[in-house]
Design an enzyme around this catalytic site. Structure first.
Site, PDB file in Angstrom:
ATOM      1  N   HIS A 151      -6.901  11.809 -13.502  1.00 19.85           N
ATOM      2  CA  HIS A 151      -6.235  12.644 -13.070  1.00 19.85           C
ATOM      3  C   HIS A 151      -5.640  12.165 -11.715  1.00 19.85           C
ATOM      4  CE1 HIS A 151      -6.303  14.348 -16.816  1.00 19.85           C
ATOM      5  NE2 HIS A 151      -4.988  15.008 -16.564  1.00 19.85           N
ATOM      6  N   LYS A 207      -4.566  17.362  -8.952  1.00 14.07           N
ATOM      7  CA  LYS A 207      -4.790  17.938  -9.697  1.00 14.07           C
ATOM      8  C   LYS A 207      -6.052  18.805  -9.739  1.00 14.07           C
ATOM      9  CE  LYS A 207      -6.145  18.823 -14.503  1.00 14.07           C
ATOM     10  NZ  LYS A 207      -5.243  19.636 -15.310  1.00 14.07           N
TER      11      LYS A 207
END
Length: 268
Positions: free
Chosen positions: A156, A160
């Site tokens: 990600h 995040k």
């Protein structure tokens, strides 16, 4: 069918704006409210101004104002914010679509309790593709129950804040359930130094964070002489927004109950 009156939490953020745009473009939905944290620069501004087509809906920090006209709240924020919204929605019969990740067991229990008062779709990933992938993983795990080592790799963007991703954990839960195991007992989240041989019953996780990766997930079933990889890659958050609208449609005729995207997609 009447237009769904939808409010968006985290309206100033990247996902919030994607959700607002999806609602704006949907023929069967109307933006009815927008929420964000007090002190956020967008408070008081029109939630759809960034589209160049103002909706006449200001971004509010006050729940009563932000949800006054809403039938649904779509929430992809943080656990602490979502739980505050949850309490209000349960008390006022506002249906929720929750894509927030990182809840502890108490948070999940609070969502289950609230579902006795209002209808909720709670899923760590609202993408239709991801949830079809979950079904494929369930099928694969039953076939690869012996002689295959299972590893979950996820990547990600740098912003995040939780790891592994909620989607990766859900994938692990789906696989563990299919194998008759409890993920809490078999998950391995970190390896360093002399770890010894791999426990064949374990499910390993590897986490990558960097750049602007929207979300990549690969499950590796590694056997002797072959390996099978099931991968899903997200190129845009728009898939989460479209899945959220599909979840809202699913809830239209439901007053209470806790559901996930497997229910929404009829994959049970």
């Amino acid at each position: 069918m009447n237009s769904m009156k939808i409010a968006i939490a985290g309206a100033s953020g990247r996902m919030g704006r994607m959700l607002i745009e999806a609602v704006h473009n949907a023929d069967d939905a109307t933006l009815a409210g927008a929420l964000d944290v007090a002190g956020t620069s967008g408070i008081g501004t029109d939630a759809a101004a960034f589209l160049g087509k103002p909706a006449g809906v200001p971004i509010e920090s006050d729940l009563a104002k932000g949800l006054a006209n809403a039938e649904f709240l779509i929430d992809f924020t943080r656990p602490e914010g979502t739980l505050t919204h949850l309490e209000y929605c349960a008390a006022h019969g506002i249906k929720m679509i929750i894509g927030t990740t990182g809840f502890d067991e108490a948070g999940k229990a609070a969502i289950a309790a609230a579902a006795q008062k209002t209808a909720i779709v709670f899923a760590p990933n609202m993408s239709v593709g991801v949830n079809v992938t979950m079904k494929l993983l369930e099928m694969a795990a039953k076939s690869f129950s012996h002689g295959y080592d299972i590893e979950i790799i996820e990547a990600h963007h740098r912003h995040k804040v939780d790891a592994p991703s909620g989607t990766a954990i859900k994938m692990g839960e789906v696989i563990a359930d299919a194998l008759g195991r409890d993920l809490k007992d078999v998950a391995v989240y970190a390896r360093e130094g002399v770890t010894g041989e791999r426990d064949p019953s374990s499910i390993g996780f590897a986490t990558i964070r960097g750049g602007d990766i929207v979300g990549d997930h690969t499950v590796l079933f590694a056997g002797i002489g072959e390996r099978i990889e099931i991968t899903h890659k997200s190129a845009s958050r728009v898939t989460y927004a479209h899945g959220s609208l599909r979840a809202a449609r699913f809830l239209q005729d439901r007053k209470t109950g806790l559901y996930d995207m497997q229910d929404v997609l009829g994959l049970r």
